[in-house]
Design a protein around this motif. Structure first.
Motif, short mmCIF file in Angstrom:
data_model
loop_
_atom_site.label_atom_id
_atom_site.label_comp_id
_atom_site.label_asym_id
_atom_site.label_seq_id
_atom_site.Cartn_x
_atom_site.Cartn_y
_atom_site.Cartn_z
N PHE A 45 -9.76 12.62 9.69
CA PHE A 45 -9.17 13.83 10.28
C PHE A 45 -9.43 15.03 9.38
CE2 PHE A 45 -5.97 10.82 12.34
CZ PHE A 45 -6.65 10.83 13.55
N ALA A 46 -9.26 14.83 8.06
CA ALA A 46 -9.48 15.94 7.13
C ALA A 46 -10.94 16.39 7.18
CB ALA A 46 -9.11 15.51 5.71
N HIS A 47 -11.85 15.43 7.26
CA HIS A 47 -13.28 15.76 7.36
C HIS A 47 -13.53 16.58 8.62
CE1 HIS A 47 -17.66 15.20 7.75
NE2 HIS A 47 -17.42 14.79 8.98
N TRP A 48 -12.95 16.15 9.74
CA TRP A 48 -13.19 16.82 11.01
C TRP A 48 -12.63 18.23 10.99
CZ3 TRP A 48 -9.88 18.16 15.29
CH2 TRP A 48 -10.60 18.49 16.46
N LEU A 49 -11.42 18.37 10.43
CA LEU A 49 -10.78 19.69 10.41
C LEU A 49 -11.49 20.63 9.44
CD1 LEU A 49 -7.05 18.56 10.39
CD2 LEU A 49 -8.19 19.81 12.22
N ALA A 50 -11.80 20.12 8.25
CA ALA A 50 -12.32 20.99 7.20
C ALA A 50 -13.82 21.23 7.35
CB ALA A 50 -12.01 20.41 5.83
N GLN A 51 -14.57 20.13 7.58
CA GLN A 51 -16.02 20.25 7.60
C GLN A 51 -16.51 20.81 8.93
OE1 GLN A 51 -17.96 19.54 5.07
NE2 GLN A 51 -19.97 18.85 5.77
N GLU A 52 -15.98 20.27 10.04
CA GLU A 52 -16.54 20.64 11.34
C GLU A 52 -15.85 21.85 11.95
OE1 GLU A 52 -17.19 17.48 14.01
OE2 GLU A 52 -18.14 16.22 12.50
N ASN A 53 -14.57 22.08 11.59
CA ASN A 53 -13.87 23.21 12.17
C ASN A 53 -13.55 24.30 11.16
OD1 ASN A 53 -13.77 22.25 14.86
ND2 ASN A 53 -12.27 20.74 14.18
N GLY A 54 -14.06 24.12 9.94
CA GLY A 54 -13.96 25.17 8.94
C GLY A 54 -12.56 25.52 8.47
N MET A 55 -11.65 24.58 8.60
CA MET A 55 -10.29 24.85 8.14
C MET A 55 -10.26 24.79 6.62
SD MET A 55 -7.03 22.80 9.53
CE MET A 55 -6.10 23.50 10.86
N PRO A 56 -9.42 25.62 5.96
CA PRO A 56 -9.32 25.51 4.50
C PRO A 56 -8.79 24.14 4.09
CG PRO A 56 -8.25 27.48 5.32
CD PRO A 56 -8.62 26.70 6.52
N PHE A 57 -9.04 23.73 2.83
CA PHE A 57 -8.77 22.37 2.39
C PHE A 57 -7.30 21.96 2.53
CE2 PHE A 57 -7.63 19.38 -1.02
CZ PHE A 57 -8.44 18.32 -0.66
N TRP A 58 -6.41 22.78 1.96
CA TRP A 58 -5.00 22.32 1.90
C TRP A 58 -4.37 22.19 3.28
CZ3 TRP A 58 -3.54 19.52 -1.83
CH2 TRP A 58 -4.08 19.72 -3.12
N PRO A 59 -4.49 23.25 4.17
CA PRO A 59 -3.92 23.06 5.51
C PRO A 59 -4.54 21.87 6.23
CG PRO A 59 -4.58 25.34 5.19
CD PRO A 59 -5.07 24.58 4.00
N ALA A 60 -5.85 21.66 6.07
CA ALA A 60 -6.51 20.54 6.73
C ALA A 60 -5.93 19.22 6.21
CB ALA A 60 -8.02 20.59 6.47
N ALA A 61 -5.71 19.14 4.88
CA ALA A 61 -5.18 17.90 4.30
C ALA A 61 -3.78 17.62 4.84
CB ALA A 61 -5.16 18.01 2.78
N VAL A 62 -2.93 18.66 4.85
CA VAL A 62 -1.56 18.46 5.32
C VAL A 62 -1.54 18.04 6.79
CG1 VAL A 62 0.63 19.63 5.81
CG2 VAL A 62 -0.58 20.07 3.65
N LEU A 63 -2.35 18.73 7.60
CA LEU A 63 -2.41 18.42 9.02
C LEU A 63 -2.93 16.99 9.24
CD1 LEU A 63 -1.71 19.98 11.55
CD2 LEU A 63 -4.12 20.59 11.80
N ALA A 64 -3.94 16.62 8.46
CA ALA A 64 -4.52 15.28 8.61
C ALA A 64 -3.49 14.21 8.28
CB ALA A 64 -5.75 15.12 7.72
N VAL A 65 -2.69 14.45 7.22
CA VAL A 65 -1.65 13.49 6.85
C VAL A 65 -0.65 13.37 8.00
CG1 VAL A 65 0.28 13.06 5.30
CG2 VAL A 65 -1.91 13.80 4.37
N LEU A 66 -0.24 14.52 8.56
CA LEU A 66 0.74 14.50 9.65
C LEU A 66 0.20 13.74 10.86
CD1 LEU A 66 2.31 18.08 9.53
CD2 LEU A 66 3.32 15.88 8.88
N VAL A 67 -1.06 14.02 11.22
CA VAL A 67 -1.65 13.36 12.38
C VAL A 67 -1.70 11.84 12.14
CG1 VAL A 67 -3.73 13.10 13.79
CG2 VAL A 67 -2.99 15.37 13.06
#
Lengths: 288, 321
Positions: free
Chosen positions: A49-71
């Motif tokens: 999820f973090a890869h998809w959010l950060a790498q493919e959708n250009g989200m910054p690292f920390w929000p992507a990490a938090v969101l990925a953990v929640l998902v």
């Protein structure tokens, strides 16, 4: 001396990753007596999820990490309801088999969605910088991993030792039926503990991606490592997991520095000797 | 039907099926041979796990040891197939005995962990000892002499198939005899209640070590067979996946009954083959779903399917009335 410090810093960072990923496994195995081989799958899901959010959708690292953990937590809860709840009463082997099947499904899902290539999670510049520690330069990332690791153990200790939830969880680990007879909603405790464990696994997977790279076969590749941490620490013991993770992190790093040719062999051999002497793990209680 | 006939009818039916398949699928002999090799491995697991109740996820360690030993023996010493099988059995049993001395002191999760760890160590040794084992490239250059000096290994794999089938039959009868002997019965007793067996004077520890060693020898034969027929030993022979798949096949068929192990291997390999041929990328979905389905709906394996079905129909009738 420098060698010693190098081993210490790398080993502690590695140990923290192991701790974050394995602590949930220790809680669920101690609590529900489930041999869960699918636990690494949650680290994989978090990383994906973090890869998809950060790498493919250009989200910054920390929000992507938090969101990925929640998902990941949100995905894990229905899994606990639908699959894990049913296998609590099964024998060891049936549990092993069911969770292997689940691991295969997780791998196949990630494979279908993201392919079998390496799923990198781009680090922000602030984490990529190096700091000079005097004896060596170290990426900030490692220091952050160590800090998050200590924060995790502190948070878990506060949660389990100082809150009502923690008291109930410990009661359920000690004796599930008595706890339930005292009016503790063990079903709910189980689900919350499971989600918590999955969340930590996801966090460890994301932060540890530099050390244990994420790809679809991640859960199978590192399954043994996570299980060893739990077996060495003792099931259901968070302090045990922490000591075991740090110890194994240092041991693995030390063998890689000192005897690079036979590091894996030396690592496993030492683990076998340890487990042969203390089958219930360092801080585990002898269960029937 | 006499009890003797009844207990030998399913295996004989399976043997007939194997022979029929070889005529029905003459161009897939290599695949059928692969199934036979896996049958030997799963039979060894049935003895260790199904009868003696030793929970292991590391049977590949002995399989790999047998494969490398037989391969190296064929290359450097003597390329006779039967001698190679013996070497494989010896290698598998030595590894099982030495590791068993430590492993059989533990139980449950710790035991499962340690069996995985032993296989992981073997994998790493084979990987590092590149000069001897070929490392990640695998052990190549195995050329076997004809079986019994008469039947040369051919390109189509006819000899390989019949050779493997003969080995399967011998191993099946061997394991069937062990499980009917007093030793096999004592293993069953240990599986059901180690404490009571200890109380009546059985050395549980040494029986378990012995069972693990015999199982290791059979797994070594499976590995040797694979090395001889495919003429290649790869690092995969030590892999966790192989141990896990063997376990899946055993549980799928049903533990504690030998033809269950054969049936489980057959079904798993065919589903695997079919799924991988239809969709090379997503076949793991099929395997994962199959494993979960077995655990949830057929906890005692396929051999319990008819009883389960009967219960289902009966249950439905009760619900309807």
């Amino acid at each position: 001396m420098t060698l010693f410090l190098n081993i210490a810093v790398d080993g502690i960072a590695y140990g923290m990753i192991l701790f974050m990923i394995s602590v949930g496994l220790s809680i669920t195995m101690g609590l529900m007596r489930v041999v869960n081989l699918a636990h690494g799958g949650f680290a994989l899901l978090g990383g994906t999820f973090a890869h998809w959010l950060a790498q493919e959708n250009g989200m910054p690292f920390w929000p992507a990490a938090v969101l990925a953990v929640l998902v990941t937590v949100i995905v894990s809860l229905p899994l606990e309801r639908v699959i894990f709840r049913r296998i609590y009463d099964f024998g060891d082997l049936q549990q092993v088999l069911a969770t292997i099947g689940l691991t295969f499904l997780m791998i196949a899902s990630v494979n279908l969605w993201q392919g079998s290539s390496l799923l990198s999670i781009p680090l922000p510049d602030s984490l990529k910088q190096s700091v000079d520690l005097g004896f060596r330069t170290l990426p900030v990332h490692r220091l952050v991993v160590i800090a998050v690791g200590f924060a995790s153990i502190l948070g878990l200790w506060l949660l389990l030792d100082k809150t009502l939830f923690g008291i109930r969880l410990r009661a359920a680990v000690d004796n599930r039926s008595t706890a339930s007879a005292l009016g503790i909603d063990t079903d709910w405790i189980f689900m919350a503990a499971f989600g918590l464990g999955a969340g930590f696994a996801a966090l460890g997977g994301i932060l540890g991606a530099e050390i244990l790279p994420i790809d679809a076969y991640y859960p199978v590749r590192y399954m043994v490592l996570f299980l060893i941490v739990v077996a060495v620490g003792g099931m259901g013991s968070i302090a045990g997991s922490f000591i075991a993770a740090l110890g194994l992190g240092l041991l693995e790093t030390a063998t890689r520095y000192l005897v690079p040719d036979v590091s894996t062999i030396a690592f496993y051999a030492l683990v076998i000797i340890l487990l042969a002497m203390r089958p219930q793990g360092l801080l585990g209680r002898a269960h029937a | 039907m006499t009890p003797l006939m009844k207990s030998w009818a399913p295996p004989l039916a399976l043997l007939a099926l194997a022979i029929a398949l070889s005529f029905l699928m003459p161009f897939n002999l290599a695949f059928l041979t692969r199934i036979l090799i896996m049958v030997v491995l799963v039979l060894s697991l049935d003895l260790v796990l199904g009868y003696a109740g030793i929970a292991t996820l590391g049977q590949a360690a002995m399989y790999g040891a047998g494969a490398y030993a037989a391969g190296l023996f064929a290359i450097h010493v003597w390329a006779d197939p039967l001698a190679g099988l013996m070497i494989g059995a010896v290698a598998g049993s030595i590894l099982a005995f030495v590791s068993g001395l430590v492993l059989m002191r533990t139980q449950g999760l710790t035991l499962i962990m340690l069996t995985i760890a032993v296989a992981a160590i073997c994998h790493e040794i084979a990987n590092k000892a590149r000069d001897i084992t070929g490392g990640a490239d695998g052990l190549r250059g195995i050329h076997m002499e004809p079986v019994l000096g008469m039947f040369a290994f051919d390109f189509v794999g006819t000899t390989g198939f019949w050779y493997a089938l003969a080995v399967v039959v011998v191993i099946f009868v061997f394991v069937a005899l062990i499980t009917r002997a007093p030793f096999g019965l004592s293993l069953r007793g240990i599986h059901e209640s180690p404490d009571r067996m200890a109380a009546i004077g059985v050395s549980v520890y040494w029986r378990r070590v012995t069972a693990y060693t015999v199982g290791g020898a059979i797994a070594g034969v499976a590995g040797a067979l694979s090395a001889q027929i495919t003429q290649l030993v790869s690092l995969e022979s030590f892999s966790f996946t192989l141990s896990a798949e063997a376990l899946i096949m055993l549980i799928l068929g049903g533990t504690g009954r030998l033809y269950g192990a054969v049936l489980g291997t057959l079904i798993f390999m065919f589903v695997h083959h079919w799924a991988a041929a239809n969709d090379p990328f997503n076949w793991l979905f099929v395997i994962g779903a199959m494993v979960l389905a077995v655990v949830f709906f057929l906890p005692k394996g396929i051999i319990s399917a008819s009883a389960g079905l009967a219960r289902l129909i009966k249950g439905a009738r009760h619900a309807g009335s």
